[in-house]
Scaffold this motif. Sequence first.
Motif, PDB file in Angstrom:
ATOM      1  N   ILE A   1       8.526  48.250  77.856  1.00  0.00           N
ATOM      2  CA  ILE A   1       8.657  47.018  78.652  1.00  0.00           C
ATOM      3  C   ILE A   1       8.028  45.893  77.839  1.00  0.00           C
ATOM      4  O   ILE A   1       6.856  45.987  77.452  1.00  0.00           O
ATOM      5  CB  ILE A   1       7.887  47.144  79.986  1.00  0.00           C
ATOM      6  CG1 ILE A   1       8.331  48.396  80.733  1.00  0.00           C
ATOM      7  CG2 ILE A   1       8.057  45.897  80.845  1.00  0.00           C
ATOM      8  CD1 ILE A   1       7.412  48.758  81.891  1.00  0.00           C
ATOM      9  N   ASP A   2       8.821  44.853  77.537  1.00  0.00           N
ATOM     10  CA  ASP A   2       8.265  43.732  76.771  1.00  0.00           C
ATOM     11  C   ASP A   2       9.047  42.456  77.044  1.00  0.00           C
ATOM     12  O   ASP A   2       9.843  42.002  76.216  1.00  0.00           O
ATOM     13  CB  ASP A   2       8.260  44.064  75.266  1.00  0.00           C
ATOM     14  CG  ASP A   2       7.383  43.087  74.486  1.00  0.00           C
ATOM     15  OD1 ASP A   2       6.962  42.063  75.072  1.00  0.00           O
ATOM     16  OD2 ASP A   2       7.119  43.341  73.297  1.00  0.00           O
TER      17      ASP A   2
ATOM     18  N   ALA B   1      12.036  45.716  73.512  1.00  0.00           N
ATOM     19  CA  ALA B   1      12.197  46.364  74.823  1.00  0.00           C
ATOM     20  C   ALA B   1      13.282  47.444  74.827  1.00  0.00           C
ATOM     21  O   ALA B   1      14.164  47.467  73.968  1.00  0.00           O
ATOM     22  CB  ALA B   1      12.527  45.312  75.875  1.00  0.00           C
ATOM     23  N   GLY B   2      13.186  48.352  75.829  1.00  0.00           N
ATOM     24  CA  GLY B   2      14.216  49.362  76.054  1.00  0.00           C
ATOM     25  C   GLY B   2      13.841  50.727  75.500  1.00  0.00           C
ATOM     26  O   GLY B   2      12.765  50.909  74.941  1.00  0.00           O
ATOM     27  N   PRO B   3      14.750  51.724  75.704  1.00  0.00           N
ATOM     28  CA  PRO B   3      14.465  53.090  75.248  1.00  0.00           C
ATOM     29  C   PRO B   3      14.348  53.175  73.722  1.00  0.00           C
ATOM     30  O   PRO B   3      15.143  52.560  73.006  1.00  0.00           O
ATOM     31  CB  PRO B   3      15.692  53.886  75.737  1.00  0.00           C
ATOM     32  CG  PRO B   3      16.379  53.024  76.732  1.00  0.00           C
ATOM     33  CD  PRO B   3      16.047  51.612  76.395  1.00  0.00           C
ATOM     34  N   HIS B   4      13.346  53.895  73.273  1.00  0.00           N
ATOM     35  CA  HIS B   4      13.101  54.109  71.841  1.00  0.00           C
ATOM     36  C   HIS B   4      12.605  55.543  71.651  1.00  0.00           C
ATOM     37  O   HIS B   4      11.892  56.062  72.507  1.00  0.00           O
ATOM     38  CB  HIS B   4      12.006  53.173  71.314  1.00  0.00           C
ATOM     39  CG  HIS B   4      12.465  51.766  71.062  1.00  0.00           C
ATOM     40  ND1 HIS B   4      12.629  50.857  72.075  1.00  0.00           N
ATOM     41  CD2 HIS B   4      12.785  51.120  69.913  1.00  0.00           C
ATOM     42  CE1 HIS B   4      13.028  49.700  71.557  1.00  0.00           C
ATOM     43  NE2 HIS B   4      13.134  49.835  70.239  1.00  0.00           N
TER      44      HIS B   4
ATOM     45  N   ILE C   1       6.363  52.566  79.471  1.00  0.00           N
ATOM     46  CA  ILE C   1       5.079  51.988  79.050  1.00  0.00           C
ATOM     47  C   ILE C   1       5.303  50.557  78.590  1.00  0.00           C
ATOM     48  O   ILE C   1       6.325  50.260  77.964  1.00  0.00           O
ATOM     49  CB  ILE C   1       4.442  52.858  77.922  1.00  0.00           C
ATOM     50  CG1 ILE C   1       3.057  52.329  77.554  1.00  0.00           C
ATOM     51  CG2 ILE C   1       5.336  52.956  76.698  1.00  0.00           C
ATOM     52  CD1 ILE C   1       2.232  53.319  76.736  1.00  0.00           C
ATOM     53  N   ASP C   2       4.353  49.652  78.920  1.00  0.00           N
ATOM     54  CA  ASP C   2       4.541  48.281  78.442  1.00  0.00           C
ATOM     55  C   ASP C   2       3.887  48.127  77.080  1.00  0.00           C
ATOM     56  O   ASP C   2       3.107  48.959  76.636  1.00  0.00           O
ATOM     57  CB  ASP C   2       4.108  47.240  79.482  1.00  0.00           C
ATOM     58  CG  ASP C   2       2.642  46.917  79.462  1.00  0.00           C
ATOM     59  OD1 ASP C   2       1.940  47.314  78.521  1.00  0.00           O
ATOM     60  OD2 ASP C   2       2.185  46.245  80.409  1.00  0.00           O
TER      61      ASP C   2
ATOM     62  N   ILE D   1       0.995  54.293  82.648  1.00  0.00           N
ATOM     63  CA  ILE D   1       2.121  54.909  81.934  1.00  0.00           C
ATOM     64  C   ILE D   1       2.933  55.612  83.015  1.00  0.00           C
ATOM     65  O   ILE D   1       2.350  56.306  83.841  1.00  0.00           O
ATOM     66  CB  ILE D   1       1.651  55.996  80.934  1.00  0.00           C
ATOM     67  CG1 ILE D   1       0.785  55.414  79.832  1.00  0.00           C
ATOM     68  CG2 ILE D   1       2.851  56.706  80.325  1.00  0.00           C
ATOM     69  CD1 ILE D   1       0.386  56.446  78.774  1.00  0.00           C
ATOM     70  N   GLY D   2       4.232  55.462  83.004  1.00  0.00           N
ATOM     71  CA  GLY D   2       5.053  56.106  84.033  1.00  0.00           C
ATOM     72  C   GLY D   2       5.880  57.252  83.456  1.00  0.00           C
ATOM     73  O   GLY D   2       6.246  57.235  82.269  1.00  0.00           O
TER      74      GLY D   2
END
Length: 383
Positions: A301-302, A309-312, A333-334, A357-358
Amino acid sequence: MHQLSQQAFAARPAPYDDELDRTAVPLERRLVATDGGTIVGKLVIWELGQWFGGRRVPMGGISGVAVAPAYRGRRVASSLLDDALTAMRERGEVLSTLYPMNHTLYRRHGWEVAGAYPEHDIDLRALTDLPKPTRQVTVRESVEADLPALRALNDEVSREVPGNVSYGPEFAARRLLGHPGAQEGYVAEVDGVLTGALTLGHGDGHDERELYTLSVRNLFAADLDSELALLRVVAAHYPVARTARLVTSVSSALPLLLGERDLRPAGAGWCWMARLVDAPGAIRARGFAPEVDVEIHLDLIDPTAPWNAGPHVLRVKDGEGQLEPGGRGDVLIDIGRLTSLYTGWADPRRLAHAGLIGGAEESDLAALDRTFGGRTPWARDFF
Ligand SMILES: CC(C)(COP(=O)(O)OP(=O)(O)OC[C@H]1O[C@@H](n2cnc3c(N)ncnc32)[C@H](O)[C@@H]1OP(=O)(O)O)[C@@H](O)C(=O)NCCC(=O)NCCS
């Protein structure tokens, strides 16, 4: 810019003095906000590096953020921070670090608490009892020509210390050399080779018995004899000064040499904040322990730096890290929390307990801990 700094930070406004200016970076590394030609907000970005996993990560050190009182609360500082992120990204400064007065402002922009600033007070009387160096170490005042060797030595002794700062040329001159009226600078030499450095400033005494206190701005050495020789220079101020303030790791040699009441934490709790400016670049730039072999699917999250941002997918193997877009995005996680993991400051399980952290399974948390955990990151610089 100076007037704005004085208004924001000074108890008593003083005329401009280049030697005392903590923000005297080249003009192209300063950002200003203007209204009709008047500067109403400013910040500067030092050209620095920070050591993580034995590698120098290019870092922009943000300093001197100030907005004119009549313009506060109108997102002036926020716009400056947004522009600073773009400027750092363009220059390849993949990480940014700052010493916050105001955590809320920076946290909103993706910076998070990420390392210690371990200030201590030393009793100078106790320092006079330290052992003498066993070899001949020469201590002399530093001169400008020492600067390249001082920078190289600072890098050599800092390389394996997570969070320690590597200085670009301007900041190095300010930190490592003496400046009449502002700080004294000394170097140690063994057989003509530079082996240590000390910079010292004076502050107000605590009472009428102490004419001034010392502030050790920088002290590092390649070996114990050189460190002891430089500490003797500090000790030699006793009893005119009776205490010195020093930023040093709790695992440095000093606590092993002094009694436990002679070196005390001071101003405990102040920390620096950091932010991954370019998350994939920052992961590529740092080193990792060679035995770490992990693959973790993150969802970053950014909102203020959407390019992160996004899936990495984070992959670490053979001491090298990679962060590539894509994957399942298991762990939410941000960017700030990822940064405080990146430096080794935060414990992933504690972040998960705190709800920061989720979606992480125990196996993800264990993998994050193996990847980033280690000695507590710290830095002695204040900017
Ligand atoms: C801190 C400072 C730079 C903020 O500038 P600003 O232009 O007013 O900040 P912004 O309007 O962009 O604020 C954005 C957010 O930051 C937070 N924030 C800003 N100033 C704050 C303050 N003094 N205390 C707590 N939070 C603050 C708020 O969350 C604010 O959002 P909101 O307006 O929705 O509540 C300004 O108050 C200043 O110059 N202060 C004196 C010097 C200083 O403390 N500098 C920071 C040194 S590290």
